[in-house]
Structures are given as structure tokens and as C-alpha cells.
Design an enzyme around this catalytic site. Structure first.
Site, PDB file in Angstrom:
ATOM      1  N   GLU A   1       0.857  -1.189   0.000  1.00  0.00           N
ATOM      2  CA  GLU A   1       0.000   0.000   0.000  1.00  0.00           C
ATOM      3  C   GLU A   1       0.887   1.230   0.000  1.00  0.00           C
ATOM      4  O   GLU A   1       2.064   1.148   0.317  1.00  0.00           O
ATOM      5  CB  GLU A   1      -0.844   0.046   1.289  1.00  0.00           C
ATOM      6  CG  GLU A   1      -1.775  -1.114   1.463  1.00  0.00           C
ATOM      7  CD  GLU A   1      -2.206  -1.272   2.921  1.00  0.00           C
ATOM      8  OE1 GLU A   1      -2.310  -0.261   3.639  1.00  0.00           O
ATOM      9  OE2 GLU A   1      -2.414  -2.423   3.327  1.00  0.00           O
TER      10      GLU A   1
ATOM     11  N   LYS B   1       2.201   4.690   1.580  1.00  0.00           N
ATOM     12  CA  LYS B   1       2.313   5.225   2.938  1.00  0.00           C
ATOM     13  C   LYS B   1       1.889   6.683   2.894  1.00  0.00           C
ATOM     14  O   LYS B   1       2.604   7.539   2.383  1.00  0.00           O
ATOM     15  CB  LYS B   1       3.747   5.087   3.447  1.00  0.00           C
ATOM     16  CG  LYS B   1       3.896   5.442   4.908  1.00  0.00           C
ATOM     17  CD  LYS B   1       5.253   4.968   5.425  1.00  0.00           C
ATOM     18  CE  LYS B   1       5.376   5.119   6.939  1.00  0.00           C
ATOM     19  NZ  LYS B   1       5.436   6.498   7.384  1.00  0.00           N
TER      20      LYS B   1
ATOM     21  N   ASP C   1       1.101  10.341   4.034  1.00  0.00           N
ATOM     22  CA  ASP C   1       1.828  11.186   4.972  1.00  0.00           C
ATOM     23  C   ASP C   1       0.892  12.225   5.583  1.00  0.00           C
ATOM     24  O   ASP C   1       0.616  13.258   4.993  1.00  0.00           O
ATOM     25  CB  ASP C   1       2.983  11.876   4.230  1.00  0.00           C
ATOM     26  CG  ASP C   1       4.040  12.347   5.204  1.00  0.00           C
ATOM     27  OD1 ASP C   1       3.979  11.972   6.386  1.00  0.00           O
ATOM     28  OD2 ASP C   1       4.931  13.098   4.770  1.00  0.00           O
TER      29      ASP C   1
ATOM     30  N   TYR D   1      -6.520   2.059   6.324  1.00  0.00           N
ATOM     31  CA  TYR D   1      -5.682   0.950   5.866  1.00  0.00           C
ATOM     32  C   TYR D   1      -5.701  -0.293   6.747  1.00  0.00           C
ATOM     33  O   TYR D   1      -5.132  -1.308   6.387  1.00  0.00           O
ATOM     34  CB  TYR D   1      -4.231   1.412   5.677  1.00  0.00           C
ATOM     35  CG  TYR D   1      -3.655   2.110   6.898  1.00  0.00           C
ATOM     36  CD1 TYR D   1      -3.288   1.390   8.027  1.00  0.00           C
ATOM     37  CD2 TYR D   1      -3.480   3.482   6.899  1.00  0.00           C
ATOM     38  CE1 TYR D   1      -2.772   2.022   9.140  1.00  0.00           C
ATOM     39  CE2 TYR D   1      -2.959   4.121   8.015  1.00  0.00           C
ATOM     40  CZ  TYR D   1      -2.614   3.392   9.128  1.00  0.00           C
ATOM     41  OH  TYR D   1      -2.116   4.029  10.217  1.00  0.00           O
TER      42      TYR D   1
ATOM     43  N   LYS E   1      10.808   3.623   2.561  1.00  0.00           N
ATOM     44  CA  LYS E   1      10.746   5.080   2.452  1.00  0.00           C
ATOM     45  C   LYS E   1      11.264   5.546   1.106  1.00  0.00           C
ATOM     46  O   LYS E   1      12.369   5.184   0.704  1.00  0.00           O
ATOM     47  CB  LYS E   1      11.607   5.711   3.555  1.00  0.00           C
ATOM     48  CG  LYS E   1      11.042   5.503   4.937  1.00  0.00           C
ATOM     49  CD  LYS E   1       9.908   6.464   5.201  1.00  0.00           C
ATOM     50  CE  LYS E   1       9.793   6.673   6.667  1.00  0.00           C
ATOM     51  NZ  LYS E   1       9.460   7.838   7.252  1.00  0.00           N
TER      52      LYS E   1
ATOM     53  N   CYS F   1      15.458  47.720   3.622  1.00  0.00           N
ATOM     54  CA  CYS F   1      14.580  47.209   2.581  1.00  0.00           C
ATOM     55  C   CYS F   1      15.253  47.280   1.206  1.00  0.00           C
ATOM     56  O   CYS F   1      15.750  48.338   0.815  1.00  0.00           O
ATOM     57  CB  CYS F   1      13.286  48.007   2.581  1.00  0.00           C
ATOM     58  SG  CYS F   1      12.159  47.501   1.271  1.00  0.00           S
TER      59      CYS F   1
ATOM     60  N   CYS G   1      13.246  50.028  -0.874  1.00  0.00           N
ATOM     61  CA  CYS G   1      13.113  51.445  -0.517  1.00  0.00           C
ATOM     62  C   CYS G   1      14.146  51.903   0.493  1.00  0.00           C
ATOM     63  O   CYS G   1      14.118  53.053   0.935  1.00  0.00           O
ATOM     64  CB  CYS G   1      11.715  51.733   0.000  1.00  0.00           C
ATOM     65  SG  CYS G   1      11.437  51.079   1.652  1.00  0.00           S
TER      66      CYS G   1
ATOM     67  N   CYS H   1       9.406  45.647   6.432  1.00  0.00           N
ATOM     68  CA  CYS H   1       9.728  47.004   6.031  1.00  0.00           C
ATOM     69  C   CYS H   1       8.591  47.891   6.523  1.00  0.00           C
ATOM     70  O   CYS H   1       7.446  47.712   6.122  1.00  0.00           O
ATOM     71  CB  CYS H   1       9.846  47.111   4.510  1.00  0.00           C
ATOM     72  SG  CYS H   1       9.849  48.830   3.960  1.00  0.00           S
TER      73      CYS H   1
ATOM     74  N   CYS I   1       7.037  52.300   0.044  1.00  0.00           N
ATOM     75  CA  CYS I   1       7.773  51.136  -0.448  1.00  0.00           C
ATOM     76  C   CYS I   1       7.022  50.548  -1.649  1.00  0.00           C
ATOM     77  O   CYS I   1       5.901  50.063  -1.503  1.00  0.00           O
ATOM     78  CB  CYS I   1       7.881  50.131   0.694  1.00  0.00           C
ATOM     79  SG  CYS I   1       8.831  48.676   0.296  1.00  0.00           S
TER      80      CYS I   1
END
Ligand code: AMP
Ligand code: ZN
Length: 664
Positions: free
Chosen positions: A111, A113, A115, A222, A309, A403, A406, A421, A427
């Protein structure tokens, strides 16, 4: 048909539709028809609460609040899985099994897996009675109220199921839904969630189940545990679970040899990106349950199962440059500009570095060779630096202090992961970002104007804020790149038409931090016009349903700023809606402010819906069930006896239709 039969029939029908839609992914009626039927059932149940079924489809919308989740000891322990990473690992495992079982044929069920977050569901007599998280495997948290809102979890089973059993599965958040949730968050000026798995597991422990109901979670099953189940193999178990109404992915294969197992693994290692949800491997299980019994468990995992895995797809490439992006709210996001490289089927040029801490933690520097991984996250991330390839003249990254757009010094408040900022109105990306949000579909929905044109208009000095949009003329717009007479006209007309957009959407369009669509509606409804809202204090604001400290402070700060007040004043003069429309406003008062009413039964002079509207229009709330917070039960003819008894028990005054009408 009497009401009881009607409730039964509707519940049954909705259950079937739910199953077709959420378990089989094959809906047989439109969403609209489904909603209408659900509303009908809700109305009937409110009228006749004594006939509501314990597993009614209306329970899916949630509403129950859990302050503390009870700890529950699992009847059967929830084990972890041993991991394998290669064909050799699988072959070694097979040898151990054969040694253990002797000379018998062993086959395997493979099956995917999934997550997400593990869950154990307990069913008795075909009804879901409990849902518990894995916890430490021995005991977990009772999250039943939240799990009941997940549409693919059957509340009532079909077919020939055992009297009592537990079924295990994984709660996942499919990519599509995850993406949509994040788009909504971003448009409300909030940080997007990092990945579906953490968001799914976080959802299980939300206190308000109606919030869980809004998340597009799914439950993939499952494994069934219990006694006298009449099941002989793992593969058959999956079939049985499907028969009883559970969502069990059809990607599962019965394999006779480890070569076949490896074929399955290799196929899905490549094709997992076509699946609608995240997977992190394959689980291989000995198929025969008698064999499983004989093999038993180690202290941590079954000997009869093995996770294979997938390698998170990873490549190494050179980090050319770190640049910094400024968002609409001023949040700074560092971006890794990479030497283009192929990863999981797409060419990757950029990866998010999230924030300063992340860069410092991994000690990421320009010129480094880095490993890039595409796991569950939609944007690839850098997981490690290959220090052996670091150029000798390299020096640690110093995070930007001002920034990039600006030059204003950046700020970072305690507890905030990001730098900001603060130059909100000077800006450029913040200015254009705000205007782009203002014109967006869910906000003012301005036809004939798009994000790129906004940038162009700003560059040409034609607009500095969203109010300036209303000053644009055809003649000003026409000379712009890719503009012609017709498109310029459309733009100007589109802007003009937006003055008809209702107040609640204007509230959203203003782009106040943390004020998303729902909050904007709540504010519009509570204050009715912008003038009242502008002078509201934090204390006032938090009185409004669902408005917390953080939102309240943000609203107050927004209107404290003269620039915003000026923009609002100008928008008002251009004709933008800053109050609830006259039609909505008519009959609205604050007479019942702070009260909560529950309505039950049939009424003489007004319909139930009219009555509810009157309650809301007069500033009160309509509750669906009686609690200690209910102020009055408005009881008509045929009020459900259980509502009456509950009201009496909790000392909630019961008033008649006439008594209510006298109040307003
Ligand atoms: P781990 O957390 O790595 O020990 O892996 C064990 C977990 O994998 C279990 O608790 C399950 O929640 C999860 N899992 C996901 N898909 C499956 C599956 N098809 N069969 C068994 N466990 C699964
Ligand atoms: Zn800036």
C-alpha cells in the site's frame, strides 16, 4: 410522510450523496442541490430536535468547542513501522519472515504510505463512536468532534460490518485544498502554511470544530483491528473496509515475490507526484493474517510490516545569490537564486529560505553548493550545505538590514519570524501589492485592470494608492504599453463600476492586516458604516463575534494612520460604498445587542427565517442549540420538547412569538 420519516429519508439520502462525493469521488447531484437538501434537513432538525439522528449528516458542519481533549487508552496499541531503504533491506526482511514461519508461501500486500496524521476510529453497531489520535501509541487524544466534520469519515456504516472494531487510517490534506487554503491566507495578509502534513495534524487539535469543517481534510483507511472480524488477509481487509463505506485508496497490490514488491515501489517512487495527496513511501504487509499473528510485534513495530521510504528527491546545485522579496504587508522573504537544476520533473531556479533564522541555522552562503529537496512542500527548500565545496573566500551571510526596494531600515518584532519594512506608504511593492489586492476578484473585482497594469500605472506616476484609481482617465491610460482605446475605456469603466461593490467587500479590499473575507463581513455587519468602525476602540472591537485582540489592534492601527483615513475619505467622495446598503440597513437596530436567541417551532405572523433575520437585524445572535449562553428561547407551536426541557433546566426564559415581537 410525517416529519420523523422525512428526517430519516433526508438523512439517508444525504449520507448516500456524501459517500458518492467524498469516498467515491463520483458525485451524483450538484453542490447546490446538496446544500439545499442539507439546509432542509437542518431546518427540520431544528424544528424537531427529538428526531435528529445521532449520526446526522448535519453534524459535518461542526460548531462544538473542545477546550481540553480527553486522553483515551487504545484498546489495541498503535505501533510504529520499521523502515527500509533498498531492495536488500526488503530481502533481508523476507529471510527473517521465512525463518520465522518455516516453509510456507508468503505473499504481501503493498500500500502507499500516506503522509498525514494517524487516527484510530472506533465503530459500534455501525456508528462512529470515537476517534483518537495515535499519541504515544498506547494512549492518544479524543478528537471525535473534529473528526466527525471530515466528510469521508462515515458516521454510519453500510453492509455487513462486525459489531465492534477499530479502524486505522491517516488524516491528510490533499494538495489542491492545501493550495486553496494558502491562497486565502495570503490574501488575508497571513503567512501561508508550510506543508500539508503539519497542517493536517494541527487541524485535529483545533478547539473549534467548525474551523476543522472548513478544511478540506480526508481520511484514508488501511487497517482494521478487533476480534472475530471474519477477515483472513490484509488485502481482503481493504476490500471489506471499502464495502462498509470507508475511503481506502485503490492503489494497493497483492505481490507474490519481493521482485513484485520492488516493481510496485519503483513505480510509485516515480508516479507519486501524480497522486492528489502526499505519500512518503510504501508499506509492505504480510498478507495472511494468521501469518501476521505468528510473527507478532517487537517492542516498537509489527514484524509483519515494513515501510519502504521513498528518498525525498534531492539534487545539489550552486546557490548564486540570495535576494529578498517584499510582500504586500512588508514581510521580507529571502529567496535562493539557484543554478537551474532538474528536480522531481521540474526545473528549479529558486527556493524559499523562509527567514533569517533559517539562513543562520543552515549557515547558507552565496556561492555554496546546496542540496535542494522537494518533499511535501510545494516550493522546494534547501536542506543542507555541502561545506566541502565551499569557496575559500566565502563569508557568512549577513541578513539585509534595510529594505531592498526602498532602503528603509527593517524591523522585527519579538516573536515574529520575519523582518518587516515599516515604510508602508513609500515602499513600491507594498504600494502596488495593496492596489493589486484592492482590485482582486474577491475584493473590488475590477474588470479591465490586472496586476501588471497596476505596476505600470505606478511606474508612470499615475497612481500612488487605490484611491488614485478613480482619478484615471482614458487619455492617461491609453499611451501605456499594450493599451488601446478600447482597453483603456474598459479600465476606466471597470473602476467606475466598482463603486457598486457592497461595503463588506470594500472592507476586505482595504487590505487591513488579518482582515480576511470573513472578518470583513463581520465588521461590516457589526458597525454598518465606516465612520462607526473608524472610531471603534480595541475594547469595542473584541466584543464583536470572532474578533480577537490581534485583529482588533490591527484595525485600530489602520485607522490611526492618517494616510488610510485620507484614502478612505477620497474613496468615499468617489462614491465607493462605505455603509451597508439602505435595503440591508432598513429595520436594523441595536435593541437586542449582546443577546442570543434560539428559535424553535412554527410561528403565526412571521416565518422562522423572518424571525431569525429580525433577531440579527436587531443586533443579536441566533444560536442553534440551547446552552447556558442562550438569552431566550423563542418558542412557537410544536417547539421540540427536548429544547423546552433543556431551556427549563438551564433557566433560559421561554418567550412566545408575540413577546419577542414586543421586544423589537
Ligand atoms: P512512522 O510514523 O514512520 O513510524 O510510520 C508509521 C505510520 O505510518 C503509522 O502510524 C501510520 O499512521 C502511517 N501509515 C500511512 N500509511 C499507512 C499504511 N498504508 N499502512 C500502515 N501505516 C500507514
Ligand atoms: Zn521597503
Amino acid at each position: 410522510m410525517n416529519s420523523k420519516e422525512k428526517i430519516e429519508a433526508l438523512s439517508k439520502e444525504l449520507r448516500e450523496h456524501n459517500y458518492s462525493y467524498y469516498v467515491l469521488d463520483a458525485p451524483t447531484i450538484s453542490d447546490y442541490d446538496f446544500d439545499m437538501k442539507l439546509k432542509e434537513l437542518q431546518a427540520l432538525e431544528e424544528q424537531f430536535p427529538e428526531y435528529q439522528e445521532a449520526d446526522s449528516p448535519t453534524l459535518r458542519v461542526g460548531g462544538e468547542i473542545t477546550k481540553n481533549f480527553n486522553t483515551i487508552v487504545h484498546d489495541y496499541r498503535m505501533y510504529s513501522l520499521d523502515n527500509s531503504y533498498s531492495k536488500e533491506d526488503i530481502e533481508d526482511w523476507e529471510k527473517r519472515i521465512q525463518k520465522n514461519l518455516g516453509d510456507v508461501d508468503v505473499s504481501y500486500t503493498c500500500e502507499l504510505k500516506y503522509d498525514g496524521a494517524s487516527i484510530s476510529l472506533t465503530y459500534e453497531k455501525g456508528s462512529l463512536i470515537r476517534a483518537v489520535t495515535r499519541g504515544d501509541g498506547i494512549q492518544g487524544d479524543d478528537v471525535t468532534t473534529n473528526i466527525k466534520t471530515i466528510r469521508s469519515v462515515p458516521l454510519k456504516l453500510k453492509g455487513d460490518y462486525p459489531e465492534k472494531f477499530d479502524i486505522r487510517g491517516e488524516i491528510v490534506l490533499p494538495f489542491d485544498g492545501f493550495k486553496k487554503m494558502n491562497e486565502e491566507r495570503v490574501s488575508a495578509g497571513e503567512e501561508p502554511y508550510m506543508n500539508p502534513r503539519n497542517t493536517a495534524s494541527g487541524s485535529l487539535k483545533l478547539q473549534d470544530s467548525s474551523l476543522v469543517a472548513q478544511r478540506p481534510l480526508e481520511c484514508l483507511l488501511y487497517s482494521i483491528v478487533g476480534s472475530n472480524l471474519g477477515i483472513e488477509t490484509q488485502y481482503q481487509m481493504l476490500d471489506k473496509a471499502r464495502e462498509w463505506g470507508f475511503k481506502v485508496p485503490t492503489v494497493a497490490k497483492l505481490c507474490k515475490t519481493t521482485d513484485e514488491v520492488m516493481d510496485f515501489v519503483n513505480h510509485w517512487d516515480i508516479h507519486r507526484h501524480d497522486l492528489p495527496y502526499e505519500t512518503d513511501g510504501v508499506v509492505v504487509k504480510v498478507n495472511n493474517l494468521l501469518h501476521q499473528d505468528e510473527l507478532g510485534y517487537t517492542s516498537k513495530a509489527p514484524r509483519w510490516a515494513m515501510a519502504y521510504k521513498f528518498k525525498a528527491e534531492q539534487v545539489s546545485t550552486v546557490l548564486n545569490e540570495i535576494t529578498y522579496q517584499v510582500g504586500r504587508t512588508g514581510a521580507i522573504t529571502p529567496v535562493a537564486n539557484l543554478e537551474p537544476v532538474l528536480l522531481a520533473g521540474t526545473t528549479v531556479k529558486r527556493a524559499s529560505l523562509h527567514n533569517a533564522d533559517q539562513i543562520e541555522k543552515l549557515d547558507i552562503r552565496e556561492g555554496d553548493t546546496v542540496f535542494v529537496e522537494k518533499g511535501g512542500e510545494i516550493i522546494p527548500k534547501i536542506i543542507k550545505v555541502d561545506v566541502s565545496k565551499r569557496p575559500s573566500n566565502s563569508s557568512p551571510t549577513s541578513y539585509v538590514s534595510s529594505c531592498p526596494e526602498c532602503n528603509t531600515p527593517l524591523e522585527r518584532t519579538e516573536g515574529d519570524a520575519k523582518h518587516y519594512c515599516p515604510n508602508e506608504y513609500g515602499c513600491p511593492p507594498q504600494i502596488t501589492g495593496r492596489i493589486q489586492h484592492y482590485i482582486s476578484r474577491k475584493a473590488m473585482d475590477i474588470e479591465g485592470l490586472g496586476g501588471e497594469t497596476v505596476e505600470l500605472l505606478f511606474k508612470e506616476g499615475l497612481i500612488k494608492d487605490y484611491a488614485d484609481l478613480y482619478t484615471l482617465t482614458k487619455e492617461q491610460v491609453m499611451p501605456l504599453e499594450r493599451m488601446a482605446e478600447k482597453s483603456a475605456e474598459n479600465l476606466v469603466n471597470g473602476v467606475k463600476a466598482s463603486t457598486q461593490i457592497p461595503f463588506e467587500r470594500v472592507m476586505f479590499a482595504l487590505g487591513i492586516r488579518f482582515v480576511g473575507e470573513t472578518v470583513a463581513k463581520k465588521l461590516a455587519k457589526a458597525y454598518k458604516n465606516i465612520d462607526a468602525l473608524m472610531i471603534a476602540s480595541v475594547e469595542d472591537l473584541i466584543q464583536v463575534d470572532e474578533i480577537g485582540q490581534r485583529i482588533a489592534e490591527s484595525v485600530v492601527a489602520f485607522f490611526k494612520n492618517e494616510k488610510n483615513v485620507e484614502a478612505v475619505t477620497r474613496l468615499k467622495n468617489f462614491g465607493v460604498q462605505f455603509e451597508i446598503s439602505a435595503e440591508k440597513l432598513e429595520n436594523q437596530t441595536e435593541k437586542l445587542k449582546g443577546l442570543t436567541f434560539v428559535v424553535s417551532g412554527v410561528f403565526e405572523t412571521v416565518s422562522r427565517d423572518e424571525l431569525k433575520k429580525m433577531i440579527e437585524d436587531n443586533g443579536a445572535k441566533v444560536g442553534s442549540s440551547i446552552s447556558s449562553k442562550t438569552s431566550y428561547l423563542v418558542a412557537g407551536d410544536k417547539t421540540g420538547p427536548s429544547k423546552r426541557t433543556k431551556a427549563e433546566k438551564l433557566n433560559v426564559p421561554i418567550i412566545s412569538e408575540q413577546e419577542f415581537l414586543d421586544m423589537v
